[in-house]
Scaffold this motif. Structure first.
Motif, PDB file in Angstrom:
ATOM      1  N   GLU A  21       0.840  -1.200   0.000  1.00 55.61           N
ATOM      2  CA  GLU A  21       0.000   0.000   0.000  1.00 55.61           C
ATOM      3  C   GLU A  21       0.877   1.252   0.000  1.00 55.61           C
ATOM      4  O   GLU A  21       0.550   2.238  -0.652  1.00 55.61           O
ATOM      5  CB  GLU A  21      -0.932   0.003   1.210  1.00 55.61           C
ATOM      6  N   THR A  22       1.991   1.197   0.708  1.00 49.40           N
ATOM      7  CA  THR A  22       2.907   2.335   0.757  1.00 49.40           C
ATOM      8  C   THR A  22       3.505   2.620  -0.617  1.00 49.40           C
ATOM      9  O   THR A  22       3.605   3.774  -1.032  1.00 49.40           O
ATOM     10  CB  THR A  22       4.025   2.081   1.798  1.00 49.40           C
ATOM     11  N   ALA A  23       3.890   1.567  -1.331  1.00 48.74           N
ATOM     12  CA  ALA A  23       4.455   1.740  -2.675  1.00 48.74           C
ATOM     13  C   ALA A  23       3.404   2.291  -3.634  1.00 48.74           C
ATOM     14  O   ALA A  23       3.706   3.172  -4.449  1.00 48.74           O
ATOM     15  CB  ALA A  23       5.012   0.417  -3.189  1.00 48.74           C
ATOM     16  N   LEU A  24       2.178   1.782  -3.544  1.00 51.49           N
ATOM     17  CA  LEU A  24       1.102   2.304  -4.388  1.00 51.49           C
ATOM     18  C   LEU A  24       0.835   3.767  -4.071  1.00 51.49           C
ATOM     19  O   LEU A  24       0.654   4.583  -4.980  1.00 51.49           O
ATOM     20  CB  LEU A  24      -0.178   1.496  -4.190  1.00 51.49           C
ATOM     21  N   ALA A  25       0.819   4.101  -2.793  1.00 50.23           N
ATOM     22  CA  ALA A  25       0.579   5.488  -2.382  1.00 50.23           C
ATOM     23  C   ALA A  25       1.641   6.411  -2.964  1.00 50.23           C
ATOM     24  O   ALA A  25       1.325   7.478  -3.501  1.00 50.23           O
ATOM     25  CB  ALA A  25       0.559   5.592  -0.861  1.00 50.23           C
ATOM     26  N   SER A  26       2.875   5.977  -2.892  1.00 43.16           N
ATOM     27  CA  SER A  26       3.969   6.769  -3.437  1.00 43.16           C
ATOM     28  C   SER A  26       3.812   6.946  -4.942  1.00 43.16           C
ATOM     29  O   SER A  26       3.966   8.054  -5.470  1.00 43.16           O
ATOM     30  CB  SER A  26       5.307   6.093  -3.119  1.00 43.16           C
ATOM     31  N   ARG A  27       3.496   5.873  -5.617  1.00 47.19           N
ATOM     32  CA  ARG A  27       3.327   5.906  -7.076  1.00 47.19           C
ATOM     33  C   ARG A  27       2.171   6.824  -7.491  1.00 47.19           C
ATOM     34  O   ARG A  27       2.242   7.506  -8.508  1.00 47.19           O
ATOM     35  CB  ARG A  27       3.082   4.488  -7.576  1.00 47.19           C
ATOM     36  N   LEU A  28       1.105   6.838  -6.686  1.00 47.93           N
ATOM     37  CA  LEU A  28      -0.083   7.635  -6.995  1.00 47.93           C
ATOM     38  C   LEU A  28      -0.042   9.030  -6.371  1.00 47.93           C
ATOM     39  O   LEU A  28      -0.940   9.836  -6.599  1.00 47.93           O
ATOM     40  CB  LEU A  28      -1.345   6.909  -6.525  1.00 47.93           C
ATOM     41  N   GLU A  29       0.996   9.272  -5.552  1.00 48.05           N
ATOM     42  CA  GLU A  29       1.161  10.553  -4.857  1.00 48.05           C
ATOM     43  C   GLU A  29      -0.016  10.863  -3.931  1.00 48.05           C
ATOM     44  O   GLU A  29      -0.552  11.974  -3.909  1.00 48.05           O
ATOM     45  CB  GLU A  29       1.421  11.691  -5.848  1.00 48.05           C
ATOM     46  N   ILE A  30      -0.410   9.823  -3.172  1.00 48.44           N
ATOM     47  CA  ILE A  30      -1.436   9.965  -2.141  1.00 48.44           C
ATOM     48  C   ILE A  30      -0.926   9.260  -0.887  1.00 48.44           C
ATOM     49  O   ILE A  30       0.120   8.625  -0.925  1.00 48.44           O
ATOM     50  CB  ILE A  30      -2.808   9.381  -2.582  1.00 48.44           C
TER      51      ILE A  30
END
Length: 74
Positions: A21-30
């Motif tokens: 989830e942290t990697a996805l958040a970083s990728r999506l800038e959220i």
């Protein structure tokens, strides 16, 4: 993209890539908590986030997004 919701697309991306989830958040800038709520279907997202999810999902479908290498394989 069909009839999938942003939450379903995000779950599919997470399942395919193995991204946290942290990697996805970083990728999506959220934030990670926002990703978590989206995966649970609890949050409507901004147009910017929606476009980012669409792009990431399209990249996955086009073979441009690869599964994350696991730490065990390293």
């Amino acid at each position: 993209m069909g009839d999938q919701t942003p939450s379903e697309m995000l779950a599919e991306i997470k399942g395919f890539t193995g991204m946290t989830e942290t990697a996805l958040a970083s990728r999506l800038e959220i934030s990670q908590p926002t990703v978590n709520r989206m995966l649970k279907g609890q949050v409507k997202c901004s147009s910017t986030t929606l476009l980012a999810i669409f792009r990431l999902h399209a990249d996955m479908k086009a073979g441009k997004l690869k599964p994350v290498e696991s730490a065990a394989a390293a």
